[in-house]
Design a protein around this motif. Sequence first.
Motif, PDB file in Angstrom:
ATOM      1  N   GLN A   1       0.889  -1.179   0.008  1.00  0.00           N
ATOM      2  CA  GLN A   1      -0.008  -0.084  -0.015  1.00  0.00           C
ATOM      3  C   GLN A   1       0.918   1.405   0.011  1.00  0.00           C
ATOM      4  O   GLN A   1       2.033   1.227   0.494  1.00  0.00           O
ATOM      5  CB  GLN A   1      -1.052   0.087   1.167  1.00  0.00           C
ATOM      6  CG  GLN A   1      -1.982   1.199   1.249  1.00  0.00           C
ATOM      7  CD  GLN A   1      -3.051   1.041   2.358  1.00  0.00           C
ATOM      8  OE1 GLN A   1      -3.209  -0.351   2.533  1.00  0.00           O
ATOM      9  NE2 GLN A   1      -3.490   2.091   2.769  1.00  0.00           N
ATOM     10  N   MET A   2       0.548   2.341  -0.681  1.00  0.00           N
ATOM     11  CA  MET A   2       1.130   3.414  -0.967  1.00  0.00           C
ATOM     12  C   MET A   2       0.874   4.301   0.475  1.00  0.00           C
ATOM     13  O   MET A   2       0.039   4.378   0.977  1.00  0.00           O
ATOM     14  CB  MET A   2       0.899   4.297  -2.048  1.00  0.00           C
ATOM     15  CG  MET A   2       1.171   3.526  -3.450  1.00  0.00           C
ATOM     16  SD  MET A   2       0.604   4.689  -4.876  1.00  0.00           S
ATOM     17  CE  MET A   2       1.775   5.690  -4.776  1.00  0.00           C
ATOM     18  N   GLU A   3       2.245   5.173   0.809  1.00  0.00           N
ATOM     19  CA  GLU A   3       1.925   6.142   1.441  1.00  0.00           C
ATOM     20  C   GLU A   3       1.099   7.307   1.405  1.00  0.00           C
ATOM     21  O   GLU A   3       0.965   7.385   0.067  1.00  0.00           O
ATOM     22  CB  GLU A   3       3.180   6.524   2.021  1.00  0.00           C
ATOM     23  CG  GLU A   3       4.337   5.631   2.502  1.00  0.00           C
ATOM     24  CD  GLU A   3       4.055   5.295   3.932  1.00  0.00           C
ATOM     25  OE1 GLU A   3       3.549   5.994   4.729  1.00  0.00           O
ATOM     26  OE2 GLU A   3       4.408   4.040   4.195  1.00  0.00           O
ATOM     27  N   ARG A   4       0.310   7.847   2.172  1.00  0.00           N
ATOM     28  CA  ARG A   4      -0.717   8.722   1.904  1.00  0.00           C
ATOM     29  C   ARG A   4      -0.063   9.710   1.140  1.00  0.00           C
ATOM     30  O   ARG A   4      -0.703  10.348   0.278  1.00  0.00           O
ATOM     31  CB  ARG A   4      -1.219   9.174   3.156  1.00  0.00           C
ATOM     32  CG  ARG A   4      -2.243   7.846   3.929  1.00  0.00           C
ATOM     33  CD  ARG A   4      -3.539   7.901   3.216  1.00  0.00           C
ATOM     34  NE  ARG A   4      -4.077   6.838   3.735  1.00  0.00           N
ATOM     35  CZ  ARG A   4      -5.017   5.793   3.227  1.00  0.00           C
ATOM     36  NH1 ARG A   4      -5.259   5.956   1.762  1.00  0.00           N
ATOM     37  NH2 ARG A   4      -5.476   4.817   3.720  1.00  0.00           N
ATOM     38  N   GLY A   5       1.042  10.507   1.402  1.00  0.00           N
ATOM     39  CA  GLY A   5       1.587  11.621   0.996  1.00  0.00           C
ATOM     40  C   GLY A   5       2.014  11.460  -0.779  1.00  0.00           C
ATOM     41  O   GLY A   5       1.790  12.288  -1.549  1.00  0.00           O
ATOM     42  N   SER A   6       2.139  10.363  -0.880  1.00  0.00           N
ATOM     43  CA  SER A   6       2.645   9.942  -2.579  1.00  0.00           C
ATOM     44  C   SER A   6       1.536   9.857  -3.383  1.00  0.00           C
ATOM     45  O   SER A   6       1.923   9.638  -4.471  1.00  0.00           O
ATOM     46  CB  SER A   6       3.689   8.666  -2.506  1.00  0.00           C
ATOM     47  OG  SER A   6       3.069   7.380  -2.081  1.00  0.00           O
ATOM     48  N   ARG A   7       0.172   9.652  -2.955  1.00  0.00           N
ATOM     49  CA  ARG A   7      -0.689   9.399  -3.851  1.00  0.00           C
ATOM     50  C   ARG A   7      -1.010  10.213  -5.007  1.00  0.00           C
ATOM     51  O   ARG A   7      -1.536  10.184  -6.159  1.00  0.00           O
ATOM     52  CB  ARG A   7      -1.917   9.121  -3.008  1.00  0.00           C
ATOM     53  CG  ARG A   7      -1.790   7.635  -2.136  1.00  0.00           C
ATOM     54  CD  ARG A   7      -3.060   7.396  -1.416  1.00  0.00           C
ATOM     55  NE  ARG A   7      -3.030   6.187  -0.544  1.00  0.00           N
ATOM     56  CZ  ARG A   7      -3.309   5.142  -1.092  1.00  0.00           C
ATOM     57  NH1 ARG A   7      -3.738   4.976  -2.283  1.00  0.00           N
ATOM     58  NH2 ARG A   7      -2.996   3.991  -0.164  1.00  0.00           N
ATOM     59  N   SER A   8      -0.675  11.469  -4.638  1.00  0.00           N
ATOM     60  CA  SER A   8      -0.882  12.357  -5.478  1.00  0.00           C
ATOM     61  C   SER A   8       0.141  12.629  -6.714  1.00  0.00           C
ATOM     62  O   SER A   8      -0.078  13.487  -7.593  1.00  0.00           O
ATOM     63  CB  SER A   8      -1.147  13.843  -5.014  1.00  0.00           C
ATOM     64  OG  SER A   8      -0.189  14.260  -4.436  1.00  0.00           O
ATOM     65  N   PHE A   9       1.253  11.621  -6.625  1.00  0.00           N
ATOM     66  CA  PHE A   9       2.226  11.904  -7.644  1.00  0.00           C
ATOM     67  C   PHE A   9       2.185  10.860  -8.726  1.00  0.00           C
ATOM     68  O   PHE A   9       2.673  10.819  -9.869  1.00  0.00           O
ATOM     69  CB  PHE A   9       3.687  11.948  -7.027  1.00  0.00           C
ATOM     70  CG  PHE A   9       4.029  12.987  -6.268  1.00  0.00           C
ATOM     71  CD1 PHE A   9       4.208  14.354  -6.841  1.00  0.00           C
ATOM     72  CD2 PHE A   9       3.839  13.077  -4.764  1.00  0.00           C
ATOM     73  CE1 PHE A   9       4.413  15.383  -5.843  1.00  0.00           C
ATOM     74  CE2 PHE A   9       4.033  14.137  -4.021  1.00  0.00           C
ATOM     75  CZ  PHE A   9       4.486  15.254  -4.560  1.00  0.00           C
ATOM     76  N   LEU A  10       1.300   9.813  -8.682  1.00  0.00           N
ATOM     77  CA  LEU A  10       1.277   8.491  -9.136  1.00  0.00           C
ATOM     78  C   LEU A  10       0.344   8.942 -10.501  1.00  0.00           C
ATOM     79  O   LEU A  10      -0.635   9.211 -10.523  1.00  0.00           O
ATOM     80  CB  LEU A  10       0.691   7.415  -8.574  1.00  0.00           C
ATOM     81  CG  LEU A  10       0.754   5.969  -9.568  1.00  0.00           C
ATOM     82  CD1 LEU A  10       1.929   5.299  -9.669  1.00  0.00           C
ATOM     83  CD2 LEU A  10       0.044   4.841  -8.603  1.00  0.00           C
TER      84      LEU A  10
END
Length: 186
Positions: A1-10
């Motif tokens: 699962q991705m870290e919450r802060g990195s979700r907007s960059f994918l």
Amino acid sequence: QMERGSRSFLKDIVHWGAVNHSTLYAAFQNCSELENITADDYPKGPFRSLQYTFQGCVKLTKINNLKGWSTQIQSVENMIYTFANCIAFQGEGLEDWMPKNCEKFTGMFSGCTAFDRDLTKWAQHVSKAKDFQYMFYDCIRFVGKGLDNWNVSNGRNFSMMFYGCRTLAFKPDNWNVAKAEDMQDM
């Protein structure tokens, strides 16, 4: 699962890799910039849950080789809100999925305003499902092609299943809903 802060960059997934997953629970939830998944392969299972996997991926339009997921999907028991609020998602490739062990379809396509796929091949594969609540909620372009002969005989909750579907045109005359407990605003 991705870290919450990195979700907007994918923005894309170019390769799923060789790792076997038992779940993709919330793996890409709220990846707001994810538009297309261009990977030619598909994630390896067998999965037990796809709950919230792509929920809130508002720009997601296409997942390349989604059809190839069909054998991996056979062991999934839970598809709760898998594609919910993926407003641009069209679902190309889902026609061939065989969700034969899924019991919970709650909100799977809820808010997928661009979604309109022929789900004829799902007819006998939804027979174990008990919960269809909100499954197509607000799918305003969905006409329901292929739903006429779905085996929903184990379904208990159909509440708001098609609520907000403005172009729905199928007839559930063949549906056996004898076990239904909740059909509010279906």
